[in-house]
Design an enzyme around this catalytic site. Structure first.
Site, PDB file in Angstrom:
ATOM      1  CG  ASN A   9     -34.421  74.771  36.893  1.00 55.42           C
ATOM      2  OD1 ASN A   9     -35.058  75.644  37.415  1.00 55.42           O
ATOM      3  ND2 ASN A   9     -34.780  74.301  35.494  1.00 55.42           N
ATOM      4  CE  LYS A  11     -37.124  71.609  35.943  1.00 56.59           C
ATOM      5  NZ  LYS A  11     -37.659  70.423  35.298  1.00 56.59           N
ATOM      6  CG  HIS A 100     -36.000  74.522  31.561  1.00 58.37           C
ATOM      7  ND1 HIS A 100     -37.007  73.741  31.425  1.00 58.37           N
ATOM      8  CD2 HIS A 100     -34.857  73.776  32.240  1.00 58.37           C
ATOM      9  CE1 HIS A 100     -36.709  72.715  31.930  1.00 58.37           C
ATOM     10  NE2 HIS A 100     -35.503  72.795  32.454  1.00 58.37           N
ATOM     11  CD  GLU A 102     -39.785  72.284  33.054  1.00 56.58           C
ATOM     12  OE1 GLU A 102     -39.564  73.261  34.015  1.00 56.58           O
ATOM     13  OE2 GLU A 102     -39.279  71.145  33.256  1.00 56.58           O
ATOM     14  CD  GLU A 172     -32.322  70.636  31.441  1.00 54.98           C
ATOM     15  OE1 GLU A 172     -31.852  70.252  32.622  1.00 54.98           O
ATOM     16  OE2 GLU A 172     -33.172  71.325  31.061  1.00 54.98           O
ATOM     17  N   GLY A 178     -37.774  65.132  34.337  1.00 53.55           N
ATOM     18  CA  GLY A 178     -38.969  64.810  35.346  1.00 53.55           C
ATOM     19  C   GLY A 178     -39.269  63.242  35.156  1.00 53.55           C
ATOM     20  CB  SER A 218     -34.091  61.567  35.269  1.00 54.07           C
ATOM     21  OG  SER A 218     -35.736  61.810  34.849  1.00 54.07           O
ATOM     22  N   GLY A 239     -33.292  69.237  38.616  1.00 54.38           N
ATOM     23  CA  GLY A 239     -34.421  69.814  38.913  1.00 54.38           C
ATOM     24  C   GLY A 239     -34.990  69.002  40.132  1.00 54.38           C
ATOM     25  N   GLY A 240     -35.626  68.062  39.945  1.00 57.84           N
ATOM     26  CA  GLY A 240     -36.076  67.267  41.178  1.00 57.84           C
ATOM     27  C   GLY A 240     -35.109  67.096  42.436  1.00 57.84           C
TER      28      GLY A 240
HETATM   29  P1  13P Z   1     -35.178  66.653  36.729  1.00 60.50           P
HETATM   30  O1  13P Z   1     -33.901  66.641  37.360  1.00 60.50           O
HETATM   31  O2  13P Z   1     -36.240  67.090  37.634  1.00 60.50           O
HETATM   32  O3  13P Z   1     -35.409  65.806  35.727  1.00 60.50           O
HETATM   33  O4  13P Z   1     -35.281  68.247  35.954  1.00 60.50           O
HETATM   34  C1  13P Z   1     -34.178  68.372  35.037  1.00 60.50           C
HETATM   35  C2  13P Z   1     -34.582  69.932  34.374  1.00 60.50           C
HETATM   36  O5  13P Z   1     -35.357  70.106  33.729  1.00 60.50           O
HETATM   37  C3  13P Z   1     -33.295  70.747  35.002  1.00 60.50           C
HETATM   38  O6  13P Z   1     -33.412  72.191  34.460  1.00 60.50           O
END
Ligand code: 13P
Length: 260
Positions: A9, A11, A100, A102, A172, A178, A218, A239-240
């Site tokens: 993802n 983002k 999600h 967010e 999640e 994050g 994470s 994510g990251g």
């Molecule tokens: P991170 O891997 O950056 O913690 O993000 C997780 C996420 O929200 C994936 O949808």
């Protein structure tokens, strides 16, 4: 046997040019490693909308799935700023993330929205990746399983039992996203076990055996193995660490190794 799924993802990251640079580097590593192209692990990349056509073109005919991070549930019409399921399908998407945290927290997405989106995704042959997870406050109050179960019941309210194998859930925990503080794999597996119990309660004993449930929050090349060793966990939504082609390749490789 549920096939593992490693999903990126991105983002709100990467221009079209940056997405193409990623795709070149990642594709080269992936197809050198898994010659013949038959991936033992499903790989999914969810870029921003604008990157979707470019990635679909690069990976056309390859075993790499492209998905969206959101969509609206109507087919077309006066919905300024929105993108429809048929547009995603037409562009070459096979998956779409829904709910999600967010989107729930920053953009006011509700459980009802998530259920409409999951329904619309399935109606258009897209696999919804339904995200659920508790906040730190909810965890500290011991409400994790209740909160997650309520989200699952709402999200699945318009889904039929026979559609469950086409659905993906991503557990999640909001506090792990994050932050660099991943959940303990055994704790994540326990919550995912309770997600399966909820799905079985809704649809019948054993239905959740065919539901893929990912962990997200994470996940890094250095910790993914521990998650993949948990039988309940079918992969990761990242994510990251999915923004770097080397790291994302390492995640796919580590997931494959942990399961072979
Ligand atoms: P991170 O891997 O950056 O913690 O993000 C997780 C996420 O929200 C994936 O949808």
């Amino acid at each position: 046997m549920r096939k593992p799924l490693i999903a990126a993802n991105w983002k709100m990251n990467k221009t079209i040019g940056e997405a193409l640079t990623f795709a070149g580097a990642f594709g080269q590593m992936l197809f050198e490693r898994f010659e013949g192209g038959d991936m033992p692990v499903d790989v999914l990349i969810c870029p921003p909308f604008l990157g979707i056509p470019a990635l679909c073109a690069v990976f056309a005919g390859k075993d790499v799935h492209i998905g969206a991070q959101d969509m609206y549930w109507k087919d077309k019409g006066a919905f300024t700023g929105e993108v429809s399921p048929s547009m995603l399908k037409d562009a070459g998407c096979t998956f779409v993330i829904t709910g999600h945290s967010e989107r729930r927290q920053l953009f006011g997405e509700t459980d009802e929205d998530v259920s409409e989106k999951a329904r619309a995704a399935l109606d258009h042959g897209l696999k919804p990746v339904i995200c659920v997870g508790e906040t730190l406050e909810e965890r500290e109050q011991g409400k994790t399983n209740q909160v997650v179960s309520d989200m699952i019941r709402a999200a699945f309210s318009k889904i039929k039992a026979e559609e469950v194998p086409s659905v993906v859930v991503a557990y999640e925990p909001v506090w792990a996203i994050g932050t660099g503080k991943e959940a303990h794999p055994a704790d994540a597996a326990e919550v995912i076990g309770s997600i399966r119990e909820t799905v079985d309660a809704l649809f019948g004993e054993g239905v959740s055996d065919e539901l893929r449930v990912l962990y997200g929050g994470s996940v890094k090349p250095g910790n993914i193995r521990a998650f993949m060793l948990e039988e309940q966990i079918d992969g990761a939504l990242v994510g990251g660490a999915s923004l770097d082609p080397n790291d994302f390749f390492k995640l796919v490789e580590a997931a494959h190794k942990a399961r072979s």
